[in-house]
Design an enzyme around this catalytic site. Sequence first.
Site, mmCIF file in Angstrom:
data_model
loop_
_atom_site.group_PDB
_atom_site.id
_atom_site.type_symbol
_atom_site.label_atom_id
_atom_site.label_comp_id
_atom_site.label_asym_id
_atom_site.label_seq_id
_atom_site.Cartn_x
_atom_site.Cartn_y
_atom_site.Cartn_z
ATOM 1 N N ARG A 114 -14.659 -20.753 6.509
ATOM 2 C CA ARG A 114 -15.241 -22.043 6.173
ATOM 3 C C ARG A 114 -14.688 -22.491 4.823
ATOM 4 O O ARG A 114 -14.387 -21.665 3.961
ATOM 5 C CB ARG A 114 -16.768 -21.937 6.094
ATOM 6 N N TYR B 51 -10.600 -23.207 12.489
ATOM 7 C CA TYR B 51 -11.444 -22.026 12.279
ATOM 8 C C TYR B 51 -12.888 -22.314 12.739
ATOM 9 O O TYR B 51 -13.459 -23.366 12.399
ATOM 10 C CB TYR B 51 -11.438 -21.598 10.792
ATOM 11 N N LYS C 137 -22.774 -24.444 12.268
ATOM 12 C CA LYS C 137 -23.195 -24.736 10.893
ATOM 13 C C LYS C 137 -23.399 -26.239 10.678
ATOM 14 O O LYS C 137 -24.335 -26.654 9.994
ATOM 15 C CB LYS C 137 -22.156 -24.213 9.901
ATOM 16 N N HIS D 270 -31.030 -20.626 8.129
ATOM 17 C CA HIS D 270 -29.938 -19.668 8.328
ATOM 18 C C HIS D 270 -30.564 -18.277 8.502
ATOM 19 O O HIS D 270 -30.483 -17.447 7.603
ATOM 20 C CB HIS D 270 -29.027 -19.728 7.094
ATOM 21 N N SER E 23 -24.154 -15.077 4.055
ATOM 22 C CA SER E 23 -23.131 -14.716 5.033
ATOM 23 C C SER E 23 -22.600 -13.312 4.763
ATOM 24 O O SER E 23 -22.385 -12.928 3.614
ATOM 25 C CB SER E 23 -21.976 -15.708 4.953
ATOM 26 N N CYS F 157 -23.880 -10.334 5.052
ATOM 27 C CA CYS F 157 -24.753 -9.320 4.439
ATOM 28 C C CYS F 157 -25.418 -8.479 5.527
ATOM 29 O O CYS F 157 -26.443 -7.840 5.281
ATOM 30 C CB CYS F 157 -25.839 -9.974 3.599
ATOM 31 N N ASP G 253 -28.222 -15.688 13.633
ATOM 32 C CA ASP G 253 -27.669 -16.539 12.569
ATOM 33 C C ASP G 253 -28.540 -17.756 12.236
ATOM 34 O O ASP G 253 -28.648 -18.114 11.074
ATOM 35 C CB ASP G 253 -26.267 -17.014 12.982
ATOM 36 N N ARG H 40 -13.344 -12.461 13.842
ATOM 37 C CA ARG H 40 -14.606 -12.687 14.554
ATOM 38 C C ARG H 40 -14.527 -12.329 16.026
ATOM 39 O O ARG H 40 -13.454 -12.325 16.621
ATOM 40 C CB ARG H 40 -14.955 -14.187 14.467
HETATM 41 C C1 OXD Z 1 -21.516 -17.628 8.054
HETATM 42 C C2 OXD Z 1 -21.345 -17.391 9.483
HETATM 43 O O1 OXD Z 1 -20.530 -17.839 7.367
HETATM 44 O O2 OXD Z 1 -22.357 -17.119 10.149
HETATM 45 O O3 OXD Z 1 -22.659 -17.619 7.598
HETATM 46 O O4 OXD Z 1 -20.221 -17.490 9.993
HETATM 47 MN MN MN Z 2 -24.164 -17.459 9.099
#
Ligand code: OXD
Ligand code: MN
Length: 593
Positions: A69, A197, A206, A226, A248, A250, A277, A377
């Site tokens: 991102r 991406y 998002k 989130h 993100s 974690c 998510d 991913r």
């Molecule tokens: C993030 C994702 O960046 O879930 O939070 O991809």
């Molecule tokens: Mn996320």
Amino acid sequence: MTKNKYVMNWIDEMAQMTQPDKIVWIDGSEEQAEALRAEACSTGELIKLNQEKLPGCYLHRTAVNDVARVEGRTFICTSKKEDAGNINNWMSPDECYSKLKKLYTGSMKGRTMYVIPYSMGIVGSDFAKYGIELTDSIYVVLNMLIMTRVGNNVLDALGDSGDFIKGLHSKADLDEENRYICHFPEDNTIWSVNSGYGGNVLLGKKCFALRIASYLGRKEKWMAEHMLILGIESPDGETKYVSAAFPSACGKTNLAMLIPPEVFAKKGYKVWCVGDDIAWLRVGSDGRLWAVNPENGFFGVAPGTNEKSNPNALHTCMKDAIFTNVCHNLDDNTVWWEGLDDNPPRNAENWRGEPWDYTKYDKNDKVKTAGAHPNSRFTAKAVNCPCISPKFNDPAGVPISAIIFGGRRAKTAPLVYQSTSWQNGTFVGSIMASETTAAAAGAVGVVRRDPMAMRPFVGYNMGDYFKHWLDMGKIIPNPPKIFHVNWFRTDDEGNFIWPGFGDNMRVLMWILARCDGKVGAVETPIGYVPMAEDINIEGLDITLDTVKELLTVDKEAWLADVDNIKEFYELVGDRVPAELKDELESLKERLSK
Ligand code: OXD
Ligand code: MN
């Protein structure tokens, strides 16, 4: 297709600008998806993987300059700058539309425009919101088919209403300098250009389900967060649900799919994943807060996913998945990533598609030397997850007992603590902090404030978002209790003290016991901290003293944090609610006593 004039007029307008050779409507059928996969394989956009070992799986590589991102190029375009606030990048809608129109003009020449009608949430449910994404990328179509609910039934549910989110995506020429991810919350519109991406182009995720939805949630008195959602089923068959927000990368996906440690498994406890998510939350008629996961799949980080860290995620992506920017094992046409196992392929291509020599791997320079990009991913179907909740498709969602905030803090935050009220819990969320990760472009390893893990995702002024949290507290008669966890405390050598992964359930069990009023706690300046003996460590290789150490509240470190929080509130600006500033002042007083 549809006769909806709002839909048709808008598509006409977008097609006139982007000038595709043809327009194809995505109907959600397997036949159409299969034809698109075949087409993408014929052009090299996808690589078909070993169908015996990885049935239905494909590999895709993004451009090397387009792997995460791009927060610096993500804009919230409200008429008034102050409505976007200081934390977001802002452009006026007029300026942004005219700037991007130039980039979109003719960008789909020689290409197909795909029209993807999709739903976030179960079609027809109270939670559901509809969107249409126009894109010139088959990769986007195939990912959206996994991540959302796509098809003609969405158009049927929309009927002749104009109430849908208009998403336009064009890869254009993937020019980094002209990459923009722009949101027009006042127009229900998202424009994304020059990226391929996932986080920038799967507009349901998002862009819609967090940025636009957070804006709508404020207007309509619900919340888009989130957050993962998971259920813990006790041996008597009762399931309690929690939602949790972490920045993100974690370990949200790991926590969402955790495997109960032996001590709980043998008693018959089970953990169910509802989402990894995003959570949409509404007040139910019973006065509790109810949540759904508006997505239909997982867009998980591959590196680090393995049989120990997350066997459920691993099994989920062994079928019908799209891998992006992982390492390609040429010997058996499968995939590999750092942290999958200790056996890197000898004959392989890295995420860039170049021959890869695993012996050159340097963990300090992963982007250059790793087989898989650190932010590579898998896109995988929720239904393929072994622990997907039986309530995953329940239109009513699940009732939330606890909201958990978390960060990656080496020293400051204890393993877990409980806030003292909804207002105090909102404060706890607003001061969340973590180290930056590879999921967003930019420096890695720097501590930054990330309120509710929503810093990159609030579609309006962060101060107003805090206020919305406080306002929600006033309309939830029976609100969830709010907690904060930190799995990442380190010793003086920098080693993690807490084992993490499945053992995090030990902390969740304390949280649920608190929600049920079944266990006491110690009052500290930051909130309620467990008595060490109330964290079940049976079967773990750590002592009660270690747990005590994990639960300490270092007043000096917290006082230093208070100053940093003050600075952050100043950055957010004058819309930070007075209640939160008061919370900060009282925290300081309690710490100074
Ligand atoms: C993030 C994702 O960046 O879930 O939070 O991809
Ligand atoms: Mn996320």
